[in-house]
Design an enzyme around this catalytic site. Structure first.
Site, PDB file in Angstrom:
ATOM      1  N   SER A  29       0.835  -1.204   0.000  1.00  0.00           N
ATOM      2  CA  SER A  29       0.000   0.000   0.000  1.00  0.00           C
ATOM      3  C   SER A  29       0.863   1.244   0.000  1.00  0.00           C
ATOM      4  O   SER A  29       2.029   1.222   0.404  1.00  0.00           O
ATOM      5  CB  SER A  29      -0.938   0.085   1.215  1.00  0.00           C
ATOM      6  OG  SER A  29      -1.798  -1.015   1.268  1.00  0.00           O
ATOM      7  N   ASN A  30       0.245   2.340  -0.419  1.00  0.00           N
ATOM      8  CA  ASN A  30       0.751   3.686  -0.180  1.00  0.00           C
ATOM      9  C   ASN A  30      -0.329   4.465   0.555  1.00  0.00           C
ATOM     10  O   ASN A  30      -1.523   4.225   0.349  1.00  0.00           O
ATOM     11  CB  ASN A  30       1.024   4.441  -1.491  1.00  0.00           C
ATOM     12  CG  ASN A  30       1.909   3.690  -2.436  1.00  0.00           C
ATOM     13  OD1 ASN A  30       3.023   3.334  -2.103  1.00  0.00           O
ATOM     14  ND2 ASN A  30       1.413   3.442  -3.646  1.00  0.00           N
TER      15      ASN A  30
END
Length: 807
Positions: free
Chosen positions: A242-243
């Site tokens: 994820s970011n």
């Protein structure tokens, strides 16, 4: 007008709320006749559908909200949910055969038999029932348990009304699609909780055998074990990443916070997100994405605060090396005193075969484990065995953490929820609020492995694996090597909130699955224990690119939600910015325009050079040269050691800009280019073909181009596509951007939110919401969130159904 009055207005208006079955989503329509007139006073909820099949669920309390959520999830994802419940009941072998593989959404088990032995063992040992009885906050709250009960009832109600009308070919007419219980819901939550611990070692737990006269399997050296553990535990190699970034009000146009969440999860199976809004008037009002089978919003926003998660680098397990009684390998010694292992004998029914019985062995530390995959064997010998400690095996609190987030009114409320329930097993939290605050915390449930404890108690194996991978292997023969307890921890053997790496109100806080060190590059976090992650070590190219982007955005200031949307879908490839120009020049200078491939043949690569030079350094679907560079770079990183790739090595004083400068004399570079050109020509793919022509998904026979790029390219909008040159290139996506949200606030009470569920709400190819948001994702368009009542009421596709429990 109050919320209750607005809802009453819906109920009595002529808006076809409970009347026009044909205009409802298929799943809703099939039960609409029964839903018009609730009977018997059972559980019920109102589900209002807006564009793209997004349900807005309203109920009077947590049990009824769970009911509406279970009903609506079943309508969209009954086959995926049912498959997960078969898993946690330990019945996969019974229905699908013992040798087939699960989808890996709830554990690492490589066969149905291994999965069943583990989950049936959990069920028969009463593990989940005991956790349900633990008083809050160490155990689940009444609200969380009521939500589970309601979800099971809602799922069952949908199934009772629709079993014979299921259109999804994945489970149409299947005998394994059956009613569930609240215990099944809790077992599903348990499986998600231990995904990074016991769930990561299921094969090694279920295959344990005490040593016999035959020699045990060979182990590995500490050096080999350290390398294997590093690969196993790396967040960059996982199918979940994820970011996320939160911006403080000092960087925004109106002084309010902003949040962009971009989780990278599998596109198929039981770890998909599902989008909804959940409302209990006067108690809770929240929207976002939920992992399938979850009663709560996992990633989302309410009127005042928004949050996202990224998979953390903390290692949520450790090993204890046991010294065994020479006369009995099922007895281990602690301070010289014998402790007998506990047997857990499990019998699994098998399709078209006799039941299979196996025995697992458990200790005070946890189960005996004989391997972490093929690369890290942990042989059980006459003198030594290894036990796995997973503190999340006593953690059934994630739903309470999520409920706390849902009701929070600021980032301080997010932090209070993290401290109170301590329920997140393997993620970081990033948040922003209407008042302009930003927040980052690696508040996850981790074994309380301090660096001092590891230095004092590590075995020779642990002395190698702990520094390199954060995997502690402690001397289980000494009581003094126990994990201990922090005063502010809700359970023994884990870190309390005071130890968690946390950063508040920096101009930006960002994470892309590296450690907490550079959540803000100007305010690095240090001083945490190695088990949380590293400091002053090389960051991934995705982290480096993300920091470059968000730091520039923060410095530019005056940010709005639109800036977050552009960041998400800009599809910049930081690796291309680093090396593409140098590679193009090197390519043009190759003698005779040729390079030698893996087969020893000379290949004319001259046509690739101008394509690389003209490439726009993005992985947008219309980018020419992106596919060529992607295939080339995959071969480079697979065949050229990282130490040989860069002219300028990593420098902890300049972590965002180093390493850099590709060394074009590195062995393997020309071979990678030759092999790439050969590969694309064999597949009849033009070297300068637009990426979207050969990176796509097929939905109901139609190609949908997909932008985005793989991990090694460093793209924010991460996509892990499946290579099938015979079918045209990248023809499916295994994992990547999933439930995306860009959230901010203005002076109204309604958040300014834009969302995308990349793979859409339903995995049923017969649903109208099977690929509608996937097409939006392809076209770089977003869904405008309908959070406030006035916006829901204005939806041109508004359809409402009241769902209820038959009595």
């Amino acid at each position: 007008m109050t919320f209750r009055n607005r809802l009453r207005l819906f109920a009595v208006s002529g808006l076809a709320l409970f009347t026009v079955s044909a205009s409802l989503p298929p799943a809703a329509a099939s039960g609409a006749q029964e839903a018009r007139h609730p009977k018997g006073g059972g559980l019920s909820a109102t589900v209002r559908y807006t564009e793209y099949g997004i349900p807005h669920i309203v109920a009077k309390d947590y049990a009824n909200l769970g009911f509406g959520t279970g009903w609506a999830q079943a309508a969209d994802q009954v086959c995926t949910l049912a498959d997960g419940f078969v898993t946690v009941r330990g019945e996969r072998s019974k229905f699908f055969g013992q040798d087939a593989a699960p989808d890996f959404s709830l554990s690492s088990a490589t066969t149905n038999l291994s999965s069943d032995l583990f989950f049936r063992g959990v069920r028969e040992s009463g593990t989940v029932e005991r956790l349900l009885k633990v008083p809050a906050p160490a155990g689940p709250s009444r609200e969380a348990k009521e939500s589970m009960r309601g979800f099971a009832a809602g799922y069952n109600a949908w199934l009772a009304q629709n079993r014979h009308r299921i259109t999804d070919p994945a489970c149409r007419g299947a005998s394994w699609v059956r009613p569930i219980t609240a215990l099944d819901m809790a077992a599903h939550g348990f499986a998600l909780s231990v995904l990074g611990g016991q769930g990561r070692a299921v094969d090694g737990i279920t295959a344990t055998r005490p040593p016999t006269v035959a020699p045990p399997a060979a182990g590995v050296t500490p050096k080999e074990a350290a390398a294997a553990a590093e690969r196993l535990l790396s967040t960059q190699n996982a199918d979940m990443g994820s970011n996320a970034v939160a911006f403080r009000g000092s960087t925004t146009a109106n002084g309010r916070g902003l949040l962009l969440g971009n989780p990278h999860y599998p596109w198929d199976g039981g770890r998909r997100f599902w989008q909804s809004q959940q409302t209990i008037p006067g108690e809770l009002n929240v929207a976002g994405g939920s992992l399938l089978g979850s009663t709560t919003i996992s990633i989302g926003h309410n009127a005042d605060v928004a949050w996202s998660h990224t998979v953390a680098t903390g290692v949520p397990l450790n090993l204890h090396q046991l010294a065994l009684d020479p006369a009995d390998p099922t007895v281990y010694l602690v301070d010289g005193k014998p402790k007998r292992m506990t047997q857990r004998t499990v019998t699994v029914p098998v399709k078209d075969g006799a039941p299979v019985t196996r025995t697992q062995w458990w200790t005070r530390y946890g189960p005996v484990v004989t391997a972490f995959g093929a690369a890290l064997p942990l042989p059980w010998t006459a003198t030594t065995a290894y036990a796995l400690n997973d503190p999340n095996a006593t953690n059934l609190r994630a739903a309470d953490t999520a409920l706390g987030f849902s009701k929070a009114r600021s980032t301080a409320g997010i932090e209070r929820s993290l401290h109170r329930s301590q329920g997140l097993p393997w993620v970081n939290t990033i948040a922003a609020d209407r008042s302009g605050n930003s927040f980052f915390s690696q508040a996850q449930v981790l074994p309380r492995i301090t660096d001092e404890l590891a230095a004092r108690c590590s075995t020779p194996l642990g002395q190698a694996t702990y520094p390199s991978a954060g995997l502690a292997v402690l001397d289980g023969s000494k009581a003094s090597c126990a994990l201990g307890r922090d005063r502010d921890a809700v359970q023994p053997g884990i870190f309390g909130p005071g130890r968690m790496p946390t950063l508040k109100n920096a101009p930006y806080v960002e994470n892309s699955n590296d450690s907490a060190w550079l959540a803000n590059a100007d305010r690095p976090l240090t001083g945490y224990e190695r088990v949380f992650g590293t400091t002053a070590t090389q960051r991934s190219i995705r982290t480096r690119g993300a920091i470059e982007d968000v730091a520039a955005m923060a410095e530019r200031g005056r940010l709005r939600v639109g800036d977050l949307q552009r960041q998400q879908l800009a599809n910049r490839a930081p690796t291309g910015d680093l090396v593409a120009a140098d590679v193009a020049r090197w390519c043009a200078a190759l003698p005779g325009g040729t390079a030698v491939g893996s087969d020893g043949a000379a290949v004319d690569v001259s046509a690739a050079c101008p394509v690389l030079r003209r490439w726009d350094r993005s992985v947008a679907d219309d980018s020419r040269g992106a596919l060529l560079f992607d295939r080339f770079w995959r071969k480079v990183t697979a065949g050229v050691p990282a130490a040989e790739l860069w002219k300028v090595p990593f420098d902890a004083a300049d972590p965002v800009r180093t390493p850099r400068g590709i060394d074009t004399v590195a062995p393997g570079l020309s071979r990678a280019l030759a092999d790439t050109v050969t590969e694309l020509r064999a597949a009849r793919i033009a070297l300068d073909a637009p990426l979207g022509k050969h990176q796509f998904v097929v939905r109901n026979g139609k190609r949908i181009p997909v932008g985005g790029g793989t991990e090694s390219l460093g793209v924010w909008n991460k996509i892990e596509p499946v290579w099938n040159p015979a079918a045209g290139g990248y023809t499916e996506v295994s994992a990547g951007s999933s439930y995306i949200q860009a959230v901010g606030w203005d002076d109204s009470r309604c958040p300014v939110a834009r969302t995308l569920l990349t793979y859409s709400q339903s995995s049923n190819p017969n649903s109208p919401h099977y690929s509608d948001q996937t097409r939006l994702f392809s076209e770089r368009r977003w869904v405008t969130s309908r959070f406030c009542e006035k916006d829901i009421a204005r939806s041109p596709q508004l359809r409402v159904v009241r769902v209820h429990e038959r009595r």
